[in-house]
Design an enzyme around this catalytic site. Structure first.
Site, PDB file in Angstrom:
ATOM      1  N   GLU A 141       0.823  -1.210   0.000  1.00 21.43           N
ATOM      2  CA  GLU A 141       0.000   0.000   0.000  1.00 21.43           C
ATOM      3  C   GLU A 141       0.855   1.257   0.000  1.00 21.43           C
ATOM      4  OE1 GLU A 141      -3.089   0.071  -0.499  1.00 21.43           O
ATOM      5  OE2 GLU A 141      -3.891  -1.888   0.087  1.00 21.43           O
ATOM      6  N   ASP A 288      -4.348  -9.794  -8.586  1.00 17.78           N
ATOM      7  CA  ASP A 288      -4.758  -8.855  -9.636  1.00 17.78           C
ATOM      8  C   ASP A 288      -3.627  -8.023 -10.241  1.00 17.78           C
ATOM      9  OD1 ASP A 288      -4.491  -7.564  -7.196  1.00 17.78           O
ATOM     10  OD2 ASP A 288      -6.454  -6.611  -7.228  1.00 17.78           O
ATOM     11  N   GLU A 382     -18.404  -6.184  -2.356  1.00 17.83           N
ATOM     12  CA  GLU A 382     -17.010  -6.612  -2.223  1.00 17.83           C
ATOM     13  C   GLU A 382     -16.817  -8.032  -2.756  1.00 17.83           C
ATOM     14  OE1 GLU A 382     -13.373  -4.890  -0.458  1.00 17.83           O
ATOM     15  OE2 GLU A 382     -14.847  -4.532  -2.012  1.00 17.83           O
ATOM     16  N   GLU A 400     -12.342   0.311  -9.602  1.00 16.76           N
ATOM     17  CA  GLU A 400     -11.942  -0.567 -10.700  1.00 16.76           C
ATOM     18  C   GLU A 400     -12.986  -0.648 -11.813  1.00 16.76           C
ATOM     19  OE1 GLU A 400      -9.317  -1.353  -7.390  1.00 16.76           O
ATOM     20  OE2 GLU A 400     -11.510  -1.297  -7.505  1.00 16.76           O
ATOM     21  N   THR A 486      -1.342   1.054 -10.773  1.00 16.31           N
ATOM     22  CA  THR A 486      -2.566   0.440 -10.247  1.00 16.31           C
ATOM     23  C   THR A 486      -3.339   1.389  -9.352  1.00 16.31           C
ATOM     24  OG1 THR A 486      -3.416  -1.613  -9.295  1.00 16.31           O
ATOM     25  CG2 THR A 486      -1.562  -0.572  -8.149  1.00 16.31           C
TER      26      THR A 486
END
Length: 827
Positions: A141, A288, A382, A400, A486
């Protein structure tokens, strides 16, 4: 997209889907029939202005109520400061006391043409932000949000400085901060394999005795494989190659550890020996952005190795995981078997990645499926089942789906995707906007809010929405000269040391278009019908009962890739409530295929019922009067078959998440363990605690404020592999109920509980009835909305009849007494 930037292949053949046209929910089109209509420039401008106003509301609220805190708490109208607010588990690992939201938002200000605000925000960042805090943060993160935010902002600041009007004072201060942060993240790579630790202390690193980290043994594939863009950009901008070298080494390890038979990777890997811990493979959470960064590393850095690896993985994904429009997790060693019946919302990025590769047909199919889910539930839950029912109801304002919508509009020019973007804007305003910003949705079924506004909402959502409704000449730069990370931070493709070379691939045999660079305007010149013909087949495939306008209901003939002696897919479908019966092959004509069984499929409409369990406190002073509603697990001991439940004293696990070595195993032996949700799978926690000697586990939700009154119960699921080895009972408490239990443990060192079904709980004791009322916890008080008659407990009168609509009982009197949150809190 410009041909000079990306090498796209022609669309690949789509694999015959096991569940194609079977599990899509039937949903009607917008009542006003606007989808697909051309959007006039005036309407686009109006929506774009609305997006800017929404951004101003969100960013302005953060700066007014939260800065310099990392994030805004939009319901409390204050900042979230780590250590001052209740711990939320691994969610808090993104908070490093470095004004996260400000840094993550910097380059968004430039995209939205807010150059004056950008210059002020950069000055504020340079002046106020420190990166040497004694805080343990997520390497992943911190890399994508903070390092990426600093680099993207530096690139924008440098561009504006060269244009000669803005940022004339700037002398690479943000780049210097990025380099400092990069060096603070490097200790995480000090492992025998080269895969990074999942966490690092910004001041003390990993192995320092003061670091409070370094005991972890596992990390997710995406966590280790999503470093190359930021670290390579930092190396090429700063001249220090060490960052790119470490990020590339991590990618090399993941590539070498792929399953050679399937070319798939697992979800969790041991950072010391490279063994796979979780072998389920998909394109959603945990994996991902590993795939995303292989493709984008080729675009950004011009190295064919990254594209070769991506293409190898992509072929495997399309062979095993993609069942258009679904993307199903499979076992990496046995990829013909799906390992779970639900999908997570993070896979919504994948259609956008398919656009970058040029594989538009499956991208359109999956995106349309996701859009239909949002039309049913307002937002993407989710997690949702392959029947498109809610599995996990949270929606933390993830971007996304908007990202893929933007890419599909860029590729097709189809105004349909402008209408999809418009629906995102409208739903955010209608269902997430609050006076102090935008609040995450705690459960899409109830519409309740959660007191969080993650930084990625400002970093990503508003970029993609603004760009969707903007023309090229309305930006201060050419967007096609940049690649999105991302986290949607902008890095210039000029960092590439060489232009992409169109040559043979040494890794996998590819079609002739793999290295060619077609222009979408050449392939699909003003031809939105290309996308429409694909979408239309997914608009009205329905489950029972069949609504108006749907004709394909009840029973379908579908192709299932079943091996002659293996019925795992059939059992998988049956577990989802789908009945299978052989069809008369004569009725199928000549459409049969070798190795394929044709079956009739009937969808069972009843949802799987979740049988609630309870945790009942039975030791003094509770004596059975405190009963907490709990959720069950799909594995472990079946408490419904235990006549008297399971009894034991509760002990907190250390670490509380139970995701590492259990440090208090001796204390846990023979007791029921308390463990916090997050950081690793329920099954992994249960195994560790069972091995430590625990006779049961009570998991407590790490989402602040969750409770069984407002959030439907769910069943905990395993990790994709066998869970037959887990024999102890497992239950789940939401955070408010869990707070009552931990509070009891703090006040009374020995607390005995029963884990059992609600109907088997101990009866009334001492003439004091079990309380069943509409109650909730707020600021150390029990708030009830029903009239309550409660006996005296320990000499304290805590309830009387009253005509008041809202009754408040101080928790010093009642927190250890009984509360059964079975009804929603009324207001």
């Amino acid at each position: 997209m410009e041909a000079k930037l990306f090498c796209w292949p022609e669309s690949s053949p789509v694999i015959a889907g096991m569940l194609r046209a079977l599990l899509l929910t039937s949903l009607l089109s917008w009542a006003d029939g606007h989808e697909g209509q051309v959007m006039l420039p005036e309407e686009k401008t109006k929506i774009r202005d609305q997006i800017v106003e929404m951004f101003d509301h969100a960013y302005g609220s953060y700066m007014k109520y939260a800065y310099p805190a990392d994030e805004l708490m939009p319901l409390s109208c204050k900042g979230r400061v780590r250590g001052l607010e209740p711990n939320r588990g691994d969610i808090d690992d993104s908070l490093g006391k470095f004004s996260l939201t400000l840094i993550d938002t910097l380059d968004t200000l430039v995209v939205l043409n807010k150059l004056e605000e950008f210059e002020a925000a950069v000055r504020r960042t340079v002046r106020d932000v420190r990166l040497d805090n004694d805080v343990v943060v997520s390497v992943f993160e911190t890399n994508i949000r903070v390092l990426g935010g600093l680099l993207g902002a530096h690139v924008m600041a440098d561009m504006l400085r060269q244009q000669g009007e803005w940022m004339q004072w700037y002398t690479d201060e943000l780049l210097h901060m990025a380099k400092e942060l990069g060096h603070r993240l490097l200790p995480a790579f000090n492992t025998t394999s080269g895969l990074p630790y999942p966490r690092v202390n910004l001041r003390y690193g990993v192995l320092n005795p003061l670091s409070r980290t370094g005991t972890e043994s596992d990390t997710c594939t995406a966590c280790a494989g999503t470093m190359i863009l930021e670290f390579a950009a930092l190396s090429r901008l700063s001249g220090e190659s060490v960052f790119e070298e470490h990020a590339r080494k991590a990618l090399d390890v993941l590539w070498e550890k792929r399953q050679r038979g399937s070319d798939l990777v697992g979800t969790v890997i041991n950072i010391h020996n490279g063994d796979w811990v979780r072998r389920d493979s998909g394109v959603g959470a945990g994996i991902d952005s590993y795939y995303e960064y292989l493709m984008k590393a080729y675009i950004l850095l011009g190295d064919n190795v990254y594209l070769e690896r991506f293409n190898t993985h992509y072929s495997a994904i399309m062979k095993y995981i993609s069942q258009p429009p679904l993307l199903l997790n499979v076992h990496m060693h046995n990829p013909t078997v799906s390992v779970r019946s639900w999908m997570d919302s993070l896979l919504a990025f994948f259609p956008g990645l398919q656009v970058l590769r040029g594989d538009l047909k499956p991208a359109i199919e999956t995106h349309e499926m996701l859009y239909q889910v949002t039309k049913q539930h307002k937002f993407l839950p989710e997690a949702f089942t392959t029947e498109f029912r809610v599995h996990w109801g949270q929606h933390p304002l993830r971007p996304e789906f908007a990202e893929s919508t933007y890419y599909l509009y860029k590729a097709t020019g189809d105004p349909y995707y402008l209408r999809v973007g418009q629906s995102i804007v409208e739903k955010l305003n209608a269902h997430a906007r609050v006076p102090c910003g935008f609040a995450a949705v705690q459960d899409v079924r109830t519409g309740t809010h959660e007191d969080r506004m993650d930084s990625f909402f400002l970093a990503e959502m508003f970029k993609y929405l603004y760009l969707l409704f903007s023309e090229r000449n309305q930006l201060h730069f050419d967007i096609d000269d940049y690649i999105f990370t991302t986290e949607a931070h902008l890095l210039p493709v000029s960092l590439s040391t060489s232009q992409p070379r169109c040559q043979s691939n040494d890794t996998v045999r590819l079609d002739q278009f793999t290295y060619s660079c077609p222009s979408t305007q050449t392939l699909f010149p003003n031809n939105p019908s290309f996308a429409k013909t694909i979408r239309d087949s997914y608009k009205c495939v329905c489950l029972l009962p069949c609504p108006n306008g749907c004709s394909r209901c009840g029973r379908w003939g579908i192709k299932l890739p079943l091996h002659d002696h293996s019925m795992e897919p059939v059992e998988f479908l049956r577990s989802m409530g789908i009945s299978l019966t052989p069809l008369n092959e004569a009725a199928l004509g000549s459409s049969g295929a070798r190795g394929v069984r044709w079956l009739g499929v009937t969808q069972n409409s009843a949802e799987e019922e979740v049988v609630p369990l309870i945790v009942q406190l039975i030791s003094p002073p509770f004596l059975g009067r405190t009963v907490l509603t709990a959720g069950p697990a799909k594995f472990g001991m079946d408490l419904t078959k235990q006549e008297h439940g399971v009894k034991g004293s509760i002990v907190k696990s250390s670490p509380y998440t139970a995701c590492g070595h259990i440090e208090n195993a001796e204390e846990l032996g023979g007791h029921i363990a308390l463990a916090l949700r997050g950081d690793c799978m329920f099954a992994a926690k249960a195994r560790r605690l069972q091995e430590a000697g625990a006779i049961g586990v009570i998991f407590i939700d790490n989402r602040e404020g969750s409770n069984s009154a407002e959030t439907p119960l769910f069943q905990m699921v395993g990790d994709g592999g066998s869970t037959a080895d887990i024999a102890i009972p497992l239950v789940f408490l939401f955070s408010q109920e869990g707070a009552l239990l931990t509070s009891a443990l703090e006040d009374h060192q020995n607390v005995d509980v029963l884990m059992l079904p609600n109907e088997k709980r101990l009866g009334k004791m001492a003439g004091i009835p079990v309380l069943k009322t509409s109650c909730g916890i707020f600021k150390r008080s029990l708030i009830c909305t029903d009239l309550v008659e409660i006996s005296q407990i320990r000499g304290t009168l805590i309830g009387t009849q009253t005509n008041s609509a809202l009754i408040v009982y101080p928790l010093y009197s009642v927190s250890l007494w009984l509360i059964n949150l079975q009804k929603p809190l009324k207001t």
